[in-house]
Write a protein that holds these residues in place. Structure first.
Motif, PDB file in Angstrom:
ATOM      1  N   ALA A 161     -10.162   1.392  -0.722  1.00 20.37           N
ATOM      2  CA  ALA A 161      -9.393   0.958   0.453  1.00 20.37           C
ATOM      3  C   ALA A 161      -9.853   1.674   1.716  1.00 20.37           C
ATOM      4  O   ALA A 161     -10.038   1.046   2.764  1.00 20.37           O
ATOM      5  CB  ALA A 161      -7.901   1.203   0.218  1.00 20.37           C
ATOM      6  N   GLN A 217      -3.041  -7.243  -0.340  1.00 20.40           N
ATOM      7  CA  GLN A 217      -3.273  -5.838  -0.006  1.00 20.40           C
ATOM      8  C   GLN A 217      -4.474  -5.672   0.922  1.00 20.40           C
ATOM      9  O   GLN A 217      -4.458  -4.819   1.808  1.00 20.40           O
ATOM     10  CB  GLN A 217      -3.469  -5.018  -1.281  1.00 20.40           C
ATOM     11  CG  GLN A 217      -2.188  -4.853  -2.071  1.00 20.40           C
ATOM     12  CD  GLN A 217      -2.435  -4.229  -3.425  1.00 20.40           C
ATOM     13  OE1 GLN A 217      -3.346  -4.618  -4.157  1.00 20.40           O
ATOM     14  NE2 GLN A 217      -1.613  -3.243  -3.760  1.00 20.40           N
ATOM     15  N   VAL A 218      -5.494  -6.495   0.750  1.00 15.82           N
ATOM     16  CA  VAL A 218      -6.658  -6.435   1.637  1.00 15.82           C
ATOM     17  C   VAL A 218      -6.242  -6.838   3.053  1.00 15.82           C
ATOM     18  O   VAL A 218      -6.664  -6.215   4.033  1.00 15.82           O
ATOM     19  CB  VAL A 218      -7.829  -7.293   1.107  1.00 15.82           C
ATOM     20  CG1 VAL A 218      -8.986  -7.316   2.105  1.00 15.82           C
ATOM     21  CG2 VAL A 218      -8.306  -6.764  -0.249  1.00 15.82           C
ATOM     22  N   LYS A 228      -9.340   4.749  -6.611  1.00 21.25           N
ATOM     23  CA  LYS A 228      -8.807   3.483  -6.091  1.00 21.25           C
ATOM     24  C   LYS A 228      -8.637   3.548  -4.580  1.00 21.25           C
ATOM     25  O   LYS A 228      -9.027   2.629  -3.861  1.00 21.25           O
ATOM     26  CB  LYS A 228      -7.491   3.112  -6.761  1.00 21.25           C
ATOM     27  CG  LYS A 228      -7.000   1.744  -6.257  1.00 21.25           C
ATOM     28  CD  LYS A 228      -5.918   1.147  -7.071  1.00 21.25           C
ATOM     29  CE  LYS A 228      -5.585  -0.238  -6.499  1.00 21.25           C
ATOM     30  NZ  LYS A 228      -4.567  -0.920  -7.243  1.00 21.25           N
ATOM     31  N   ARG A 266     -11.830  -5.676  -3.733  1.00 19.63           N
ATOM     32  CA  ARG A 266     -11.140  -6.486  -4.747  1.00 19.63           C
ATOM     33  C   ARG A 266     -11.422  -5.960  -6.153  1.00 19.63           C
ATOM     34  O   ARG A 266     -10.515  -5.901  -6.983  1.00 19.63           O
ATOM     35  CB  ARG A 266     -11.578  -7.941  -4.646  1.00 19.63           C
ATOM     36  CG  ARG A 266     -11.008  -8.676  -3.460  1.00 19.63           C
ATOM     37  CD  ARG A 266     -11.600 -10.064  -3.409  1.00 19.63           C
ATOM     38  NE  ARG A 266     -10.987 -10.912  -2.421  1.00 19.63           N
ATOM     39  CZ  ARG A 266     -11.628 -11.909  -1.835  1.00 19.63           C
ATOM     40  NH1 ARG A 266     -12.897 -12.171  -2.140  1.00 19.63           N
ATOM     41  NH2 ARG A 266     -11.017 -12.657  -0.946  1.00 19.63           N
ATOM     42  N   TYR A 305      -7.527  -4.266  -5.638  1.00 24.55           N
ATOM     43  CA  TYR A 305      -6.679  -4.674  -4.525  1.00 24.55           C
ATOM     44  C   TYR A 305      -6.578  -6.197  -4.473  1.00 24.55           C
ATOM     45  O   TYR A 305      -7.577  -6.902  -4.596  1.00 24.55           O
ATOM     46  CB  TYR A 305      -7.220  -4.132  -3.193  1.00 24.55           C
ATOM     47  CG  TYR A 305      -7.024  -2.643  -3.080  1.00 24.55           C
ATOM     48  CD1 TYR A 305      -5.815  -2.111  -2.639  1.00 24.55           C
ATOM     49  CD2 TYR A 305      -8.023  -1.752  -3.471  1.00 24.55           C
ATOM     50  CE1 TYR A 305      -5.616  -0.743  -2.569  1.00 24.55           C
ATOM     51  CE2 TYR A 305      -7.828  -0.378  -3.401  1.00 24.55           C
ATOM     52  CZ  TYR A 305      -6.631   0.119  -2.956  1.00 24.55           C
ATOM     53  OH  TYR A 305      -6.432   1.473  -2.897  1.00 24.55           O
ATOM     54  N   THR A 306      -5.359  -6.675  -4.300  1.00 24.19           N
ATOM     55  CA  THR A 306      -5.116  -8.107  -4.183  1.00 24.19           C
ATOM     56  C   THR A 306      -5.491  -8.579  -2.779  1.00 24.19           C
ATOM     57  O   THR A 306      -5.654  -7.754  -1.857  1.00 24.19           O
ATOM     58  CB  THR A 306      -3.636  -8.435  -4.423  1.00 24.19           C
ATOM     59  OG1 THR A 306      -2.857  -7.849  -3.344  1.00 24.19           O
ATOM     60  CG2 THR A 306      -3.140  -7.918  -5.772  1.00 24.19           C
ATOM     61  N   LEU A 318       0.832  -1.201   0.000  1.00 23.70           N
ATOM     62  CA  LEU A 318       0.000   0.000   0.000  1.00 23.70           C
ATOM     63  C   LEU A 318       0.871   1.257   0.000  1.00 23.70           C
ATOM     64  O   LEU A 318       1.810   1.359   0.795  1.00 23.70           O
ATOM     65  CB  LEU A 318      -0.920   0.021   1.220  1.00 23.70           C
ATOM     66  CG  LEU A 318      -1.936  -1.106   1.322  1.00 23.70           C
ATOM     67  CD1 LEU A 318      -2.711  -0.995   2.625  1.00 23.70           C
ATOM     68  CD2 LEU A 318      -2.879  -1.107   0.125  1.00 23.70           C
ATOM     69  N   THR A 329      -2.046   6.122   0.971  1.00 26.13           N
ATOM     70  CA  THR A 329      -3.193   5.278   1.324  1.00 26.13           C
ATOM     71  C   THR A 329      -3.123   4.871   2.789  1.00 26.13           C
ATOM     72  O   THR A 329      -4.147   4.850   3.486  1.00 26.13           O
ATOM     73  CB  THR A 329      -3.270   4.047   0.402  1.00 26.13           C
ATOM     74  OG1 THR A 329      -3.428   4.510  -0.945  1.00 26.13           O
ATOM     75  CG2 THR A 329      -4.425   3.136   0.765  1.00 26.13           C
TER      76      THR A 329
END
Length: 182
Positions: free
Chosen positions: A116, A147-148, A112, A139, A143-144, A60, A64
């Motif tokens: 998040a 990343q989540v 984006k 997702r 976000y992968t 990230l 963010t």
């Protein structure tokens, strides 16, 4: 005024905390009150700095991460963290006032980042009990899963500092930003 004594200087902190506080001083240019307060427990300070350092190397972007910190601090009603992350958001992550205001409301003006920050705010408000649709939305924004997981960790880590600062009423050493939520 803080509910427990906060070491006024690095030299007044427990011996095992001093090298850690020196590292904070080198990185930030001063040692914020929160770090000196946490230094009362060298193990807590070591754990916090270790986890912060590890997650700071994640996928990230810094902006963010600051956005998430602002959203979580507002959810948890932590004026210390709102003050600190408003300062660092402006000065390190270069967030403008409109973005900081959006972040405090659990949103972002960046499409984006909005996914998040919105997800992070939902995780904080729901204490992790989010719907499948919430997970799908973050997702779908790109976000992968890794990343989540990082987003959730940022929520947890920021919640911990929010709680520390609220429990002990850490003296705010940044320009003060008052939380709307409590």
């Amino acid at each position: 005024m803080s509910r427990i004594p906060t070491p006024a200087t690095i030299a007044e902190a427990p011996e095992k905390s001093r090298p850690l506080l020196e590292a904070v001083n080198s990185q930030v240019g001063f040692v914020p009150n929160m770090f000196r307060l946490i230094s009362t427990s060298p193990q807590a300070l070591e754990g916090y700095l270790g986890l912060s350092g590890a997650i700071g190397k994640g996928a990230l972007p810094a902006a963010t991460r600051e956005r998430i910190a602002l959203a979580v601090a507002e959810v948890n009603g932590c004026s210390y963290c709102l003050s600190a992350h408003t300062h660092f958001g402006r000065n390190a992550a270069h967030l403008d006032d409109a973005e900081i205001t959006a972040n405090r409301s659990g949103r972002s003006n960046d499409p984006k980042a909005d996914a998040a920050v919105s997800f992070a705010a939902k995780v904080a408000r729901a204490r992790g009990h989010v719907a499948e649709a919430d997970l799908s939305a973050v997702r779908l924004a790109g976000y992968t899963d890794a990343q989540v997981i990082e987003i959730v960790l940022h929520v947890a880590l920021n919640t911990w500092t929010n709680y520390v600062n609220e429990v002990f009423k850490t003296d705010i050493d940044f320009p003060v930003v008052e939380a709307r939520a409590a």
